[in-house]
Write an enzyme that holds these catalytic residues in place. Structure first.
Site, PDB file in Angstrom:
ATOM      1  N   GLY A  46      10.552  47.705  41.506  1.00 47.84           N
ATOM      2  CA  GLY A  46       9.941  49.079  41.301  1.00 47.84           C
ATOM      3  C   GLY A  46      10.811  50.118  41.652  1.00 47.84           C
ATOM      4  O   GLY A  46      11.687  49.818  42.795  1.00 47.84           O
ATOM      5  N   GLN A  51      13.360  58.137  44.957  1.00 47.57           N
ATOM      6  CA  GLN A  51      14.617  57.366  45.390  1.00 47.57           C
ATOM      7  C   GLN A  51      15.787  57.689  44.944  1.00 47.57           C
ATOM      8  O   GLN A  51      16.907  56.892  45.225  1.00 47.57           O
ATOM      9  CB  GLN A  51      14.224  55.780  45.193  1.00 47.57           C
ATOM     10  CG  GLN A  51      12.952  55.509  46.131  1.00 47.57           C
ATOM     11  CD  GLN A  51      12.613  54.013  45.919  1.00 47.57           C
ATOM     12  OE1 GLN A  51      12.098  53.592  44.932  1.00 47.57           O
ATOM     13  NE2 GLN A  51      12.897  53.296  46.836  1.00 47.57           N
ATOM     14  N   CYS A  93      11.877  47.396  49.974  1.00 47.92           N
ATOM     15  CA  CYS A  93      11.955  48.832  49.063  1.00 47.92           C
ATOM     16  C   CYS A  93      13.459  48.883  49.050  1.00 47.92           C
ATOM     17  O   CYS A  93      14.355  48.661  50.138  1.00 47.92           O
ATOM     18  CB  CYS A  93      11.208  49.726  50.032  1.00 47.92           C
ATOM     19  SG  CYS A  93      11.682  51.401  49.340  1.00 47.92           S
ATOM     20  N   LEU A  94      13.771  49.153  47.875  1.00 54.39           N
ATOM     21  CA  LEU A  94      15.259  49.753  47.823  1.00 54.39           C
ATOM     22  C   LEU A  94      15.892  50.669  48.552  1.00 54.39           C
ATOM     23  O   LEU A  94      17.169  50.759  48.718  1.00 54.39           O
ATOM     24  CB  LEU A  94      15.623  49.847  46.269  1.00 54.39           C
ATOM     25  CG  LEU A  94      15.475  48.858  45.248  1.00 54.39           C
ATOM     26  CD1 LEU A  94      15.516  49.322  43.811  1.00 54.39           C
ATOM     27  CD2 LEU A  94      16.275  47.545  45.243  1.00 54.39           C
ATOM     28  N   HIS A 135       2.988  50.871  46.071  1.00 52.96           N
ATOM     29  CA  HIS A 135       4.008  51.316  46.713  1.00 52.96           C
ATOM     30  C   HIS A 135       4.866  52.319  46.164  1.00 52.96           C
ATOM     31  O   HIS A 135       5.031  53.225  46.772  1.00 52.96           O
ATOM     32  CB  HIS A 135       5.206  49.951  46.730  1.00 52.96           C
ATOM     33  CG  HIS A 135       6.536  49.858  47.323  1.00 52.96           C
ATOM     34  ND1 HIS A 135       6.667  49.426  48.711  1.00 52.96           N
ATOM     35  CD2 HIS A 135       7.332  50.847  47.158  1.00 52.96           C
ATOM     36  CE1 HIS A 135       7.945  49.657  48.841  1.00 52.96           C
ATOM     37  NE2 HIS A 135       8.247  50.759  48.056  1.00 52.96           N
ATOM     38  N   GLU A 136       4.933  52.137  44.699  1.00 48.03           N
ATOM     39  CA  GLU A 136       5.822  53.110  44.020  1.00 48.03           C
ATOM     40  C   GLU A 136       5.162  54.497  43.809  1.00 48.03           C
ATOM     41  O   GLU A 136       5.532  55.556  44.057  1.00 48.03           O
ATOM     42  CB  GLU A 136       5.961  52.945  42.597  1.00 48.03           C
ATOM     43  CG  GLU A 136       6.940  51.588  42.601  1.00 48.03           C
ATOM     44  CD  GLU A 136       8.171  51.521  43.419  1.00 48.03           C
ATOM     45  OE1 GLU A 136       8.661  52.550  43.603  1.00 48.03           O
ATOM     46  OE2 GLU A 136       8.316  50.510  43.946  1.00 48.03           O
ATOM     47  N   HIS A 139       5.636  56.386  47.229  1.00 46.45           N
ATOM     48  CA  HIS A 139       6.851  57.333  47.303  1.00 46.45           C
ATOM     49  C   HIS A 139       6.509  58.631  46.681  1.00 46.45           C
ATOM     50  O   HIS A 139       7.239  59.489  46.999  1.00 46.45           O
ATOM     51  CB  HIS A 139       7.841  56.502  46.278  1.00 46.45           C
ATOM     52  CG  HIS A 139       8.666  55.442  47.058  1.00 46.45           C
ATOM     53  ND1 HIS A 139       9.544  55.552  48.015  1.00 46.45           N
ATOM     54  CD2 HIS A 139       8.813  54.236  46.699  1.00 46.45           C
ATOM     55  CE1 HIS A 139       9.786  54.514  48.429  1.00 46.45           C
ATOM     56  NE2 HIS A 139       9.610  53.554  47.619  1.00 46.45           N
TER      57      HIS A 139
END
Ligand code: NI
Length: 161
Positions: A46, A51, A93-94, A135-136, A139
C-alpha cells in the site's frame, strides 16, 4: 506515469494530516497513476499520498496474490466506519525501508470512500486487507506504524546486494 520519490521517516510531512480531496481532477488522476506505479516499483502492499509528499486523502493498496485475481484498491477520502477483532501481524512500510515489526491491527474493517471515478464505495476488509487499510488510513492522519508496534519486535533486514 512516473515514479515519485518516497518520503522516508524523519520527513515531517509524514506526521501531518492529509486534506480531503474536493475535486477529482486530472491532477488527482495523474497522482493516482503515479502512486500505483511507485507502489508496484517498490513492491509495496500500500501507499498513501503523504508518502509521495502530497497531503491529500488518497491511498492505494494491492493485495493481489501470485496467480490470483487482481485485487487493487484506490480510495479517496477513506473513512473507517467499523472495526472488529484484532490480529497480530508482521508489518513494514515503504517509508521505513528494510524495517519490520509486529503490530496489532483490526481483524476486520469497514471503510467507506470514493473510488477514482468519484463513486461511493464500501470496502469490507479482512486479514491482510484490514491491516493494509488501517495502515494506509493511519498515514492520512499522520500516524506511523513505528509508533504503534509491539515493543522489542523491530527487525532491521539488511538487503542483499
Ligand atoms: Ni506505510
Amino acid at each position: 506515469m512516473a515514479i515519485r520519490n518516497i518520503r522516508e521517516y524523519g520527513d515531517e510531512i509524514l506526521t501531518k494530516k492529509a486534506k480531503e480531496v474536493e475535486v477529482i481532477d486530472e491532477k488527482i488522476q495523474t497522482l493516482i497513476d503515479d502512486m500505483l506505479e511507485t507502489m508496484h516499483k517498490y513492491n509495496g502492499v500500500g501507499l498513501a499520498a503523504p508518502q509521495v509528499g502530497i497531503l491529500k486523502q488518497i491511498i492505494t493498496i494491492d493485495i493481489t496474490v501470485e496467480g490470483g485475481e487482481e485485487e487493487i484498491y484506490v480510495l479517496i477520502n477513506p473513512k473507517i466506519e467499523k472495526t472488529k477483532g484484532e490480529q497480530i501481524v508482521e508489518e513494514g512500510c515503504l517509508s521505513f525501508p528494510n524495517q519490520f515489526a509486529k503490530i496489532k491491527r483490526p481483524k476486520e474493517i469497514v471503510v467507506t470512500a470514493l473510488d477514482r471515478n468519484g463513486r461511493k464505495v464500501k470496502i469490507i476488509g479482512k486479514d491482510l486487507l484490514a491491516q493494509a487499510l488501517a495502515h494506509e488510513i493511519d498515514h492520512l492522519n499522520g500516524e506511523l506504524f513505528i509508533d504503534k508496534i509491539i515493543p522489542n519486535t523491530l527487525e532491521i533486514i539488511t538487503p542483499e546486494e
